[in-house]
Design an enzyme around this catalytic site. Structure first.
Site, short mmCIF file in Angstrom:
data_model
loop_
_atom_site.label_atom_id
_atom_site.label_comp_id
_atom_site.label_asym_id
_atom_site.label_seq_id
_atom_site.Cartn_x
_atom_site.Cartn_y
_atom_site.Cartn_z
N SER A 169 12.28 0.36 0.29
CA SER A 169 11.12 0.18 1.16
C SER A 169 9.80 0.10 0.39
CB SER A 169 11.04 1.33 2.18
OG SER A 169 11.01 2.56 1.51
N THR A 214 7.04 3.73 3.66
CA THR A 214 5.94 3.61 2.71
C THR A 214 5.75 4.87 1.91
OG1 THR A 214 4.86 2.28 4.38
CG2 THR A 214 3.43 3.30 2.75
N THR A 216 4.09 -0.38 -0.14
CA THR A 216 5.30 -0.55 0.67
C THR A 216 5.78 -2.00 0.63
OG1 THR A 216 6.20 -0.19 2.90
CG2 THR A 216 4.03 -1.15 2.78
N ARG A 241 4.00 -11.23 8.05
CA ARG A 241 3.59 -10.01 8.76
C ARG A 241 2.96 -9.02 7.77
NH1 ARG A 241 4.82 -4.25 8.28
NH2 ARG A 241 4.65 -3.34 10.34
N ASP A 275 0.33 -1.71 8.28
CA ASP A 275 -0.86 -0.85 8.22
C ASP A 275 -1.29 -0.52 6.79
OD1 ASP A 275 1.64 0.47 8.09
OD2 ASP A 275 0.70 2.41 8.50
N THR A 311 2.82 6.39 7.59
CA THR A 311 4.09 5.72 7.40
C THR A 311 4.72 5.50 8.77
OG1 THR A 311 6.24 5.88 6.29
CG2 THR A 311 5.28 7.95 7.04
N GLY A 312 5.63 4.54 8.84
CA GLY A 312 6.25 4.25 10.12
C GLY A 312 5.85 2.88 10.63
N1 ASP Z 1 4.10 1.43 7.63
C1 ASP Z 1 4.89 0.40 7.00
C2 ASP Z 1 4.65 -0.91 7.68
O1 ASP Z 1 4.49 -0.95 8.87
C3 ASP Z 1 6.34 0.64 6.97
C4 ASP Z 1 6.82 2.02 6.94
O2 ASP Z 1 6.10 2.93 6.52
O3 ASP Z 1 7.96 2.19 7.33
O4 ASP Z 1 4.71 -1.90 7.01
#
Ligand code: ASP
Length: 345
Positions: free
Chosen positions: A84, A203, A221, A231, A234, A254-255
């Site tokens: 990731s 991330t 990330t 795409r 954040d 993250t997320g």
């Molecule tokens: N926040 C990251 C994104 O949306 C991905 C992640 O942290 O899982 O690209």
């Protein structure tokens, strides 16, 4: 005493102190002097342990937060087992690995790259954007062109393992972010690792306070796996995936990035700390903002925030259980703390 008279008195006192060759910090301001900073670095997820250790090699000997964070973030970027972040990251739905990264210091200087292909160390390119251009964010081909001009090597970031995973995904080709996806065992020999340690997706966001009292943050990330080509999440958006204000603190996330962007998440966390909340309280409130605005979506996705205030206090909160963060300071270099969450398992 009026404000003006108080100002004049302070100014005169300062002038006489300086004339006497004394430092202001030891005289006039002694009563309000801050205690020495707690040198510390905190990072998202288990792989933050190894990143923290690389950062600590610099922070622990009095180095600068920005240098420490860049060194730390480069660790997962180069780790091919991490799917990731950086090289080895899972690609978008067209099989292209595109990286997002940002870096920010206490004075509001920042740099970022988005949808960058072919360069492993997106965090270092982000830092060059900050330090060597008048801009904040470079994207796509322009970011690559800049990186190559700066001497970064052009590489293939799609490893055979990630390529296999992409071909497997193509069989169904459904974009469905999974909460704490890709649970994988690093094994005891890995620096992230304890036996049975898990590598959740996501991330790496890092925050550090150095011995000079300076805060900084970094975030890097490969984004959501199988995303649409182009795409951007954040992580490279200042105020969403990362925000630092030396007067208050810093935050990172993250997320599912879309929900973080919609709420200007990291900026929100810092502003909540400015209003007096602890890092933990601020992260919780930012997560709750997502829950209140999109209660149904919030139940199905993961978002986690990590924050550090200007005293080096660290806190976090997530939507779902499973988010953890690594904290490293003089006392303990390998702490891994499970974040609290809104929803239960
Ligand atoms: N926040 C990251 C994104 O949306 C991905 C992640 O942290 O899982 O690209």
């Amino acid at each position: 005493m009026t404000e003006r008279r108080r100002f004049l008195k302070t100014s005169l006192l300062a002038a006489s102190t300086l004339a006497a060759g004394k430092s202001l910090a030891t005289d006039e301001t002694a009563s309000v002097a801050r205690k020495p900073p707690t040198v510390r670095v905190a990072s998202t997820w288990d792989f933050g342990i190894a990143a923290n250790q690389a950062a600590w090699a610099i922070l622990g000997r009095g180095g600068h937060a920005l240098d420490a964070l860049e060194a730390g973030a480069r660790v997962p970027e180069a780790d091919l087992r991490n799917h990731s972040v950086g090289k080895g990251g899972y690609p978008d739905r067209d099989g292209k690995v595109t990286l997002d990264a940002s870096i920010m210091d206490a004075e509001g200087n920042c740099g970022a790259v988005a949808a960058l292909e072919h360069v492993t160390h997106a965090i270092s390119v982000a830092r060059r954007v900050m330090e060597r251009t008048p801009h904040v964010l470079l994207v796509g081909d322009g970011a690559l062109q800049f990186a190559l001009e700066q001497g970064f090597e052009k590489e293939n970031l799609l490893t055979p393992e990630a390529d296999r995973a992409w071909h497997e995904w193509l069989k169904t080709a459904q974009y469905k972010p999974v909460v704490n996806s890709e649970v994988r065992d690093y094994g005891a020999s890995h620096p992230a690792g304890r036996p049975g340690g898990k590598d959740n997706h996501d991330t790496i966001g890092m925050l550090a306070l150095d011995a000079h009292g300076k805060l900084a943050g970094a975030c890097t990330t490969s984004g959501m796996q199988w995303k649409l080509h182009g795409r951007v999440g954040d992580s490279p958006i200042i105020g969403a995936g990362l925000y630092v204000d030396g007067e208050v603190g810093g935050a990172t996330s993250t997320g599912v990035g879309e929900e973080v962007i919609r709420n200007a998440g990291s900026f929100l966390v810092v502003e909540l700390m400015r209003q007096g909340r602890t890092p933990t309280e601020a992260c919780r409130e930012a997560v709750m903002r997502i829950v209140r605005r999109k209660p149904k979506t919030a139940k199905e996705i993961q978002v986690g925030f990590l924050a550090m205030n200007r005293d080096g206090e660290v806190g976090a909160w997530a939507l779902q259980p499973g988010f953890s963060y690594a904290v490293c300071d003089a006392k303990d270099q390998r702490a891994l703390i499970p974040s609290r969450s809104v929803f239960a398992a």
